[in-house]
Scaffold this motif. Sequence first.
Motif, PDB file in Angstrom:
ATOM      1  N   GLU A 117       0.823  -1.213   0.000  1.00 42.16           N
ATOM      2  CA  GLU A 117       0.000   0.000   0.000  1.00 42.16           C
ATOM      3  C   GLU A 117       0.857   1.263   0.000  1.00 42.16           C
ATOM      4  OE1 GLU A 117       0.022  -1.839   4.157  1.00 42.16           O
ATOM      5  OE2 GLU A 117      -0.508  -2.551   2.187  1.00 42.16           O
ATOM      6  N   SER A 118       2.108   1.179   0.456  1.00 37.55           N
ATOM      7  CA  SER A 118       3.015   2.327   0.409  1.00 37.55           C
ATOM      8  C   SER A 118       3.348   2.680  -1.031  1.00 37.55           C
ATOM      9  CB  SER A 118       4.299   2.035   1.183  1.00 37.55           C
ATOM     10  OG  SER A 118       4.027   1.830   2.548  1.00 37.55           O
ATOM     11  N   ALA A 119       3.515   1.670  -1.878  1.00 44.34           N
ATOM     12  CA  ALA A 119       3.802   1.926  -3.285  1.00 44.34           C
ATOM     13  C   ALA A 119       2.624   2.651  -3.945  1.00 44.34           C
ATOM     14  CB  ALA A 119       4.101   0.612  -4.010  1.00 44.34           C
ATOM     15  N   ALA A 120       1.417   2.217  -3.630  1.00 41.47           N
ATOM     16  CA  ALA A 120       0.226   2.867  -4.190  1.00 41.47           C
ATOM     17  C   ALA A 120       0.126   4.313  -3.701  1.00 41.47           C
ATOM     18  CB  ALA A 120      -1.027   2.083  -3.811  1.00 41.47           C
ATOM     19  N   LEU A 121       0.447   4.546  -2.434  1.00 39.88           N
ATOM     20  CA  LEU A 121       0.415   5.896  -1.873  1.00 39.88           C
ATOM     21  C   LEU A 121       1.477   6.773  -2.539  1.00 39.88           C
ATOM     22  CD1 LEU A 121      -0.712   7.900   0.197  1.00 39.88           C
ATOM     23  CD2 LEU A 121       0.933   6.987   1.850  1.00 39.88           C
ATOM     24  N   ALA A 122       2.658   6.218  -2.788  1.00 43.31           N
ATOM     25  CA  ALA A 122       3.723   6.972  -3.448  1.00 43.31           C
ATOM     26  C   ALA A 122       3.287   7.404  -4.844  1.00 43.31           C
ATOM     27  CB  ALA A 122       4.994   6.138  -3.521  1.00 43.31           C
ATOM     28  N   ARG A 123       2.645   6.499  -5.557  1.00 39.36           N
ATOM     29  CA  ARG A 123       2.187   6.861  -6.903  1.00 39.36           C
ATOM     30  C   ARG A 123       1.107   7.934  -6.812  1.00 39.36           C
ATOM     31  NH1 ARG A 123       0.447   2.776 -11.589  1.00 39.36           N
ATOM     32  NH2 ARG A 123      -0.822   1.874  -9.963  1.00 39.36           N
ATOM     33  N   GLU A 124       0.207   7.799  -5.876  1.00 38.03           N
ATOM     34  CA  GLU A 124      -0.869   8.784  -5.716  1.00 38.03           C
ATOM     35  C   GLU A 124      -0.300  10.167  -5.385  1.00 38.03           C
ATOM     36  OE1 GLU A 124      -4.175   9.457  -2.334  1.00 38.03           O
ATOM     37  OE2 GLU A 124      -4.199   7.466  -3.249  1.00 38.03           O
ATOM     38  N   LYS A 125       0.717  10.201  -4.513  1.00 39.54           N
ATOM     39  CA  LYS A 125       1.286  11.474  -4.065  1.00 39.54           C
ATOM     40  C   LYS A 125       2.210  12.122  -5.083  1.00 39.54           C
ATOM     41  CE  LYS A 125       1.663  11.863   0.889  1.00 39.54           C
ATOM     42  NZ  LYS A 125       2.572  11.911   2.018  1.00 39.54           N
ATOM     43  N   TYR A 126       3.042  11.317  -5.756  1.00 41.32           N
ATOM     44  CA  TYR A 126       4.138  11.894  -6.520  1.00 41.32           C
ATOM     45  C   TYR A 126       4.104  11.675  -8.033  1.00 41.32           C
ATOM     46  CZ  TYR A 126       6.342  12.787  -2.043  1.00 41.32           C
ATOM     47  OH  TYR A 126       6.616  13.240  -0.790  1.00 41.32           O
ATOM     48  N   ASN A 127       3.291  10.807  -8.549  1.00 40.29           N
ATOM     49  CA  ASN A 127       3.306  10.555  -9.988  1.00 40.29           C
ATOM     50  C   ASN A 127       2.911  11.816 -10.753  1.00 40.29           C
ATOM     51  OD1 ASN A 127       3.742   8.848 -12.234  1.00 40.29           O
ATOM     52  ND2 ASN A 127       1.554   8.518 -12.444  1.00 40.29           N
ATOM     53  N   GLY A 128       3.796  12.246 -11.657  1.00 41.41           N
ATOM     54  CA  GLY A 128       3.550  13.442 -12.447  1.00 41.41           C
ATOM     55  C   GLY A 128       3.928  14.742 -11.763  1.00 41.41           C
ATOM     56  N   LYS A 129       4.386  14.681 -10.526  1.00 42.92           N
ATOM     57  CA  LYS A 129       4.765  15.882  -9.770  1.00 42.92           C
ATOM     58  C   LYS A 129       6.250  16.182  -9.979  1.00 42.92           C
ATOM     59  CE  LYS A 129       0.841  16.388  -7.440  1.00 42.92           C
ATOM     60  NZ  LYS A 129      -0.097  15.502  -7.866  1.00 42.92           N
ATOM     61  N   ILE A 130       6.609  17.459  -9.974  1.00 42.49           N
ATOM     62  CA  ILE A 130       8.009  17.877 -10.074  1.00 42.49           C
ATOM     63  C   ILE A 130       8.536  18.011  -8.650  1.00 42.49           C
ATOM     64  CG2 ILE A 130       9.574  19.685 -10.822  1.00 42.49           C
ATOM     65  CD1 ILE A 130       7.605  20.232 -13.121  1.00 42.49           C
ATOM     66  N   VAL A 131       9.576  17.238  -8.330  1.00 37.00           N
ATOM     67  CA  VAL A 131      10.118  17.232  -6.976  1.00 37.00           C
ATOM     68  C   VAL A 131      11.470  17.934  -6.924  1.00 37.00           C
ATOM     69  CG1 VAL A 131      10.922  15.742  -5.098  1.00 37.00           C
ATOM     70  CG2 VAL A 131       8.892  15.122  -6.375  1.00 37.00           C
ATOM     71  N   ASP A 132      12.343  17.659  -7.885  1.00 35.95           N
ATOM     72  CA  ASP A 132      13.690  18.222  -7.855  1.00 35.95           C
ATOM     73  C   ASP A 132      13.815  19.494  -8.700  1.00 35.95           C
ATOM     74  OD1 ASP A 132      13.470  17.150 -10.352  1.00 35.95           O
ATOM     75  OD2 ASP A 132      15.277  15.930 -10.249  1.00 35.95           O
ATOM     76  N   GLY A 133      12.726  20.001  -9.217  1.00 45.51           N
ATOM     77  CA  GLY A 133      12.748  21.222 -10.007  1.00 45.51           C
ATOM     78  C   GLY A 133      13.093  21.017 -11.470  1.00 45.51           C
ATOM     79  N   ARG A 134      13.301  19.785 -11.903  1.00 44.78           N
ATOM     80  CA  ARG A 134      13.701  19.543 -13.293  1.00 44.78           C
ATOM     81  C   ARG A 134      12.584  18.937 -14.133  1.00 44.78           C
ATOM     82  NH1 ARG A 134      19.390  16.641 -12.729  1.00 44.78           N
ATOM     83  NH2 ARG A 134      18.575  16.055 -10.712  1.00 44.78           N
ATOM     84  N   ARG A 135      12.131  17.768 -13.765  1.00 43.17           N
ATOM     85  CA  ARG A 135      11.111  17.091 -14.570  1.00 43.17           C
ATOM     86  C   ARG A 135      10.188  16.283 -13.662  1.00 43.17           C
ATOM     87  NH1 ARG A 135      15.574  13.415 -17.497  1.00 43.17           N
ATOM     88  NH2 ARG A 135      16.465  12.655 -15.590  1.00 43.17           N
ATOM     89  N   PRO A 136       8.976  15.980 -14.154  1.00 41.34           N
ATOM     90  CA  PRO A 136       8.024  15.250 -13.309  1.00 41.34           C
ATOM     91  C   PRO A 136       8.466  13.809 -13.064  1.00 41.34           C
ATOM     92  CG  PRO A 136       7.100  15.661 -15.486  1.00 41.34           C
ATOM     93  CD  PRO A 136       8.406  16.356 -15.435  1.00 41.34           C
ATOM     94  N   ILE A 137       8.103  13.310 -11.914  1.00 44.45           N
ATOM     95  CA  ILE A 137       8.402  11.929 -11.550  1.00 44.45           C
ATOM     96  C   ILE A 137       7.384  11.009 -12.219  1.00 44.45           C
ATOM     97  CG2 ILE A 137       8.384  10.265  -9.646  1.00 44.45           C
ATOM     98  CD1 ILE A 137       9.358  12.365  -7.805  1.00 44.45           C
ATOM     99  N   LYS A 138       7.863   9.901 -12.724  1.00 41.39           N
ATOM    100  CA  LYS A 138       6.975   8.866 -13.269  1.00 41.39           C
ATOM    101  C   LYS A 138       7.131   7.653 -12.355  1.00 41.39           C
ATOM    102  CE  LYS A 138       6.107   5.936 -17.230  1.00 41.39           C
ATOM    103  NZ  LYS A 138       6.603   5.467 -18.520  1.00 41.39           N
ATOM    104  N   ILE A 139       6.048   7.235 -11.748  1.00 42.32           N
ATOM    105  CA  ILE A 139       6.097   6.100 -10.824  1.00 42.32           C
ATOM    106  C   ILE A 139       5.341   4.927 -11.421  1.00 42.32           C
ATOM    107  CG2 ILE A 139       5.440   5.252  -8.545  1.00 42.32           C
ATOM    108  CD1 ILE A 139       5.891   8.024  -7.465  1.00 42.32           C
ATOM    109  N   GLU A 140       6.048   3.817 -11.560  1.00 40.73           N
ATOM    110  CA  GLU A 140       5.450   2.570 -12.025  1.00 40.73           C
ATOM    111  C   GLU A 140       5.530   1.559 -10.890  1.00 40.73           C
ATOM    112  OE1 GLU A 140       7.241   1.160 -15.614  1.00 40.73           O
ATOM    113  OE2 GLU A 140       7.238   3.141 -16.518  1.00 40.73           O
ATOM    114  N   ILE A 141       4.455   0.847 -10.669  1.00 41.29           N
ATOM    115  CA  ILE A 141       4.446  -0.172  -9.616  1.00 41.29           C
ATOM    116  C   ILE A 141       4.732  -1.520 -10.242  1.00 41.29           C
ATOM    117  CG2 ILE A 141       3.048  -1.355  -7.893  1.00 41.29           C
ATOM    118  CD1 ILE A 141       1.615   1.262  -7.401  1.00 41.29           C
ATOM    119  N   ILE A 142       5.756  -2.170  -9.718  1.00 37.40           N
ATOM    120  CA  ILE A 142       6.125  -3.506 -10.167  1.00 37.40           C
ATOM    121  C   ILE A 142       5.907  -4.434  -8.986  1.00 37.40           C
ATOM    122  CG2 ILE A 142       7.966  -4.969 -11.045  1.00 37.40           C
ATOM    123  CD1 ILE A 142       9.244  -2.340 -12.118  1.00 37.40           C
TER     124      ILE A 142
END
Length: 135
Positions: free
Chosen positions: A42-67
């Motif tokens: 469930e932490s992986a799902a929460l990470a994708r919900e919170k950060y997928n497509g968001k810019i964190v380091d000021g450069r480009r959006p994060i893409k989160i894939e769950i494996i």
Amino acid sequence: MDCDPVQILFAKTVGPVKDTFIVYNSQGKSKGMAVVAFAKPESAALAREKYNGKIVDGRRPIKIEIIKDDNEIPSAAPEKKSLSLLERIGQTSKSAKLRTKKGPKRIQKQQQRKVVTAEQLDQEMEDYRASTDTV
């Protein structure tokens, strides 16, 4: 244990992290990719919900894939499916499918097949050779 920024970010904002792996190029610079293994699915799902497509380091959006690791033991017992009558009496559904092929259409096809004798096959071969010799 050396904590990298990715591990710190996800551990603080999402949940317990088992392991992180950052991908580097031949010069030792980060390629901008990381693999994060969470302690809980469930932490992986929460990470994708919170950060997928968001810019964190000021450069480009994060893409989160769950494996999902198929080798992990499931926490809950899998649901039992109800067995068919054939499965309950010891026959699988595959053998039941095989039996359905022996219906009237299959019997009709067998009856329609022309029975050929060895002499007829020999004659056909001689005729074929004779036709190719003349060409």
